[in-house]
Design an enzyme around this catalytic site. Sequence first.
Site, PDB file in Angstrom:
ATOM      1  N   SER A 298     -16.495  42.865 -53.467  1.00 46.57           N
ATOM      2  CA  SER A 298     -16.658  44.063 -54.300  1.00 46.57           C
ATOM      3  C   SER A 298     -17.990  44.766 -54.117  1.00 46.57           C
ATOM      4  O   SER A 298     -18.077  45.970 -54.332  1.00 46.57           O
ATOM      5  CB  SER A 298     -16.452  43.695 -55.771  1.00 46.57           C
ATOM      6  OG  SER A 298     -17.373  42.701 -56.171  1.00 46.57           O
TER       7      SER A 298
ATOM      8  N   HIS B 258      -9.888  45.121 -54.439  1.00 45.48           N
ATOM      9  CA  HIS B 258     -10.315  46.287 -53.655  1.00 45.48           C
ATOM     10  C   HIS B 258      -9.483  46.488 -52.388  1.00 45.48           C
ATOM     11  O   HIS B 258      -9.747  47.407 -51.615  1.00 45.48           O
ATOM     12  CB  HIS B 258     -11.794  46.153 -53.294  1.00 45.48           C
ATOM     13  CG  HIS B 258     -12.667  46.108 -54.497  1.00 45.48           C
ATOM     14  ND1 HIS B 258     -13.050  47.243 -55.179  1.00 45.48           N
ATOM     15  CD2 HIS B 258     -13.194  45.066 -55.176  1.00 45.48           C
ATOM     16  CE1 HIS B 258     -13.793  46.896 -56.222  1.00 45.48           C
ATOM     17  NE2 HIS B 258     -13.884  45.586 -56.235  1.00 45.48           N
TER      18      HIS B 258
ATOM     19  N   LYS C 215      -8.421  50.137 -59.967  1.00 43.20           N
ATOM     20  CA  LYS C 215      -9.191  50.632 -58.830  1.00 43.20           C
ATOM     21  C   LYS C 215      -8.355  51.668 -58.074  1.00 43.20           C
ATOM     22  O   LYS C 215      -8.153  52.755 -58.588  1.00 43.20           O
ATOM     23  CB  LYS C 215      -9.699  49.465 -58.020  1.00 43.20           C
ATOM     24  CG  LYS C 215     -10.900  48.906 -58.807  1.00 43.20           C
ATOM     25  CD  LYS C 215     -11.275  47.527 -58.638  1.00 43.20           C
ATOM     26  CE  LYS C 215     -12.417  47.236 -59.638  1.00 43.20           C
ATOM     27  NZ  LYS C 215     -12.597  45.820 -59.888  1.00 43.20           N
TER      28      LYS C 215
END
Length: 401
Positions: free
Chosen positions: A186, A214, A246
Amino acid sequence: MSQNLPRTDLLDRLAARTLAREHASLHRRLQVIEQVDGPWLVRNGQRLLGFCSNDYLGLAQHPQLIAALKQAADETGVGSTSAHLICGHRREHAELEDVLAAWTGRERALLFSTGYMANLGIQQALLSAGDLCVQDKLNHACLLDGTKLAGAELKRYPHVDVAGAARQLASRPQAAALLATDGVFSMDGDLAPLAELATLAGREGAALMVDDAHGLGVLGADGAGYVAGQGFGQHEVPLLMATLGKALGASGAFVAGSAALVDGLTQFARTFVYTTAMPPALAAASCVAVRLARSENWRREKLQALIARFRAGAAQLGLRLANSPSAIQPLLLGDADTALAATQWLEARGLLVTAIRPPTVPAGQARLRITLSAAHDEAQVDRLLAALSELPQGAHRPGHL
Ligand SMILES: *Cc1c(COP(=O)(O)O)cnc(C)c1O
């Protein structure tokens, strides 16, 4: 009355620690964002071009997500009114779980209200005192916290060092063991050595867990993530976790795996059992986000083109970037003061890029965590590069650390 020293006052101690942070340039302050428009933000009345959100595909303000949220709210209301196991589990949640399982190529998926809670709940359900959890040193904070909550022994290995992971597992060959890693890291944006970790886990009889927060939406042919995109199914990676906050532009998280895993988590993951289900309207909007993320390949292609443009430009400028193929492109600056000064310098030029400082990253590795999004365009990336090229000379160039 006790003869001992007076008790420590907890609030005084907290205040002292806060002050120490301030002196070390590590104090954090909330900043109110007054308006959002794609990558643009308004703060203190100033319009800023942001390079720090995790909205990698530019879906957070997509009209179809907003419409789905509104329509579902009209039908179901705002709150889910209870935990999933009482009466909070609605049609929208069930549909989202099915869609996520199908996308990631797993039998089933289970929703959690946040990624933080998912990572706590998975470990607390799986691990007990005496068990072992082996983790990459740069894993997300909530993966590390999950082991503490479970009461298992945490052993960390140097970043992406598979031999290090092997040593940690071998140190306790009898212990039931979980091997856990971020898929895309991250704060660094680089990738876990999945194939080697899967082989190691298989050889050592450890369960492999990957946090693909991610990777989901960004990597893989239809955005199914780093794990699924590399062809790792439920057999090699039995525990796949990812978030909806995200690239999907929503909020929440899920665990995907076998039906038996999901059934077990439904019994024992306390952060699933004892919390209010996410708002059903959010689940409805998330379903639309998955559909768009899967079908609109142009978003991933545009993001990849912007990443390539940024990296090429940064290389020409001699900037010290991490080895990252993802939307996360950290610029390493060294100490916290340098990173803060860079943030302020960019802000004065209309750019918002937050400084990431210890303890989020190791001491001496403060950075600008630059993130790119399909919501950006080429001119905006060029504008960022132009500003970075004029950053006061110093720590951001090789040899000046
Ligand atoms: C953001 C993040 C989480 C936490 O997810 P939330 O839904 O924000 O709580 C977990 N793991 C990783 C790797 C993350 O980046």
